[in-house]
Design a protein around this motif. Structure first.
Motif, short mmCIF file in Angstrom:
data_model
loop_
_atom_site.label_atom_id
_atom_site.label_comp_id
_atom_site.label_asym_id
_atom_site.label_seq_id
_atom_site.Cartn_x
_atom_site.Cartn_y
_atom_site.Cartn_z
N TYR A 19 -60.43 14.90 -36.15
CA TYR A 19 -60.86 14.90 -34.75
C TYR A 19 -60.47 13.58 -34.08
O TYR A 19 -59.94 13.57 -32.97
CB TYR A 19 -62.37 15.09 -34.63
CG TYR A 19 -62.85 16.51 -34.70
CD1 TYR A 19 -62.37 17.48 -33.82
CD2 TYR A 19 -63.83 16.89 -35.61
CE1 TYR A 19 -62.83 18.78 -33.87
CE2 TYR A 19 -64.30 18.20 -35.65
CZ TYR A 19 -63.80 19.13 -34.78
OH TYR A 19 -64.27 20.43 -34.82
N SER A 20 -60.72 12.48 -34.75
CA SER A 20 -60.39 11.17 -34.17
C SER A 20 -58.90 11.05 -33.90
O SER A 20 -58.49 10.55 -32.85
CB SER A 20 -60.82 10.05 -35.12
OG SER A 20 -62.21 10.00 -35.20
N TYR B 285 -64.94 18.48 -30.68
CA TYR B 285 -65.39 17.22 -31.27
C TYR B 285 -66.84 16.94 -30.87
O TYR B 285 -67.63 16.45 -31.68
CB TYR B 285 -64.47 16.09 -30.85
CG TYR B 285 -64.61 14.81 -31.65
CD1 TYR B 285 -65.04 14.80 -32.96
CD2 TYR B 285 -64.30 13.58 -31.07
CE1 TYR B 285 -65.15 13.63 -33.68
CE2 TYR B 285 -64.41 12.40 -31.78
CZ TYR B 285 -64.84 12.43 -33.09
OH TYR B 285 -64.95 11.26 -33.80
N SER C 243 -57.01 19.56 -34.23
CA SER C 243 -58.36 19.92 -33.82
C SER C 243 -58.81 21.21 -34.50
O SER C 243 -59.96 21.31 -34.95
CB SER C 243 -58.43 20.08 -32.30
OG SER C 243 -59.70 20.50 -31.91
N THR D 12 -61.92 21.52 -37.02
CA THR D 12 -62.99 22.50 -36.80
C THR D 12 -63.20 23.34 -38.05
O THR D 12 -64.34 23.61 -38.43
CB THR D 12 -62.66 23.38 -35.59
OG1 THR D 12 -62.57 22.54 -34.43
CG2 THR D 12 -63.73 24.43 -35.35
N GLU E 56 -63.91 14.58 -39.51
CA GLU E 56 -64.01 13.47 -38.56
C GLU E 56 -62.69 12.74 -38.36
O GLU E 56 -62.28 12.50 -37.22
CB GLU E 56 -65.11 12.51 -38.98
CG GLU E 56 -65.64 11.65 -37.83
CD GLU E 56 -64.68 10.56 -37.41
OE1 GLU E 56 -64.62 10.26 -36.21
OE2 GLU E 56 -63.96 10.01 -38.28
#
Length: 80
Positions: free
Chosen positions: A23-24, A48, A4, A8, A20
């Protein structure tokens, strides 16, 4: 969670195509974890959510923010 934080960083650098997937993946790991640090989980969902909102995915962002709030509500007052 390291994924994460890296996501970020990529998002802040203007690299959504790199952010992306991270995050997923962080969300999948978070949701499959048997024991979860509630505060850390809420932070992942919040980060997210911000990313999704900035990339024009309002509905998904709202869903992530809702999940973050649900986790935050489970944190005992002494841990907040």
């Amino acid at each position: 969670m390291a994924l994460s934080r890296l996501a970020t960083s990529y998002a802040m650098e203007g690299k959504p195509d790199r952010a992306e997937p991270l995050y997923s993946r962080a969300i999948r790991i978070l949701e499959s974890a048997y024991i979860m640090d509630l505060a850390e989980g809420a932070l992942v969902y919040e980060n997210y959510s911000v990313f999704l909102r900035k990339t024009g995915h309002e509905a998904e962002a709202a869903a992530m923010l809702s999940r973050a709030r649900a986790l935050r509500n489970k944190i005992p007052d002494t841990a907040k």
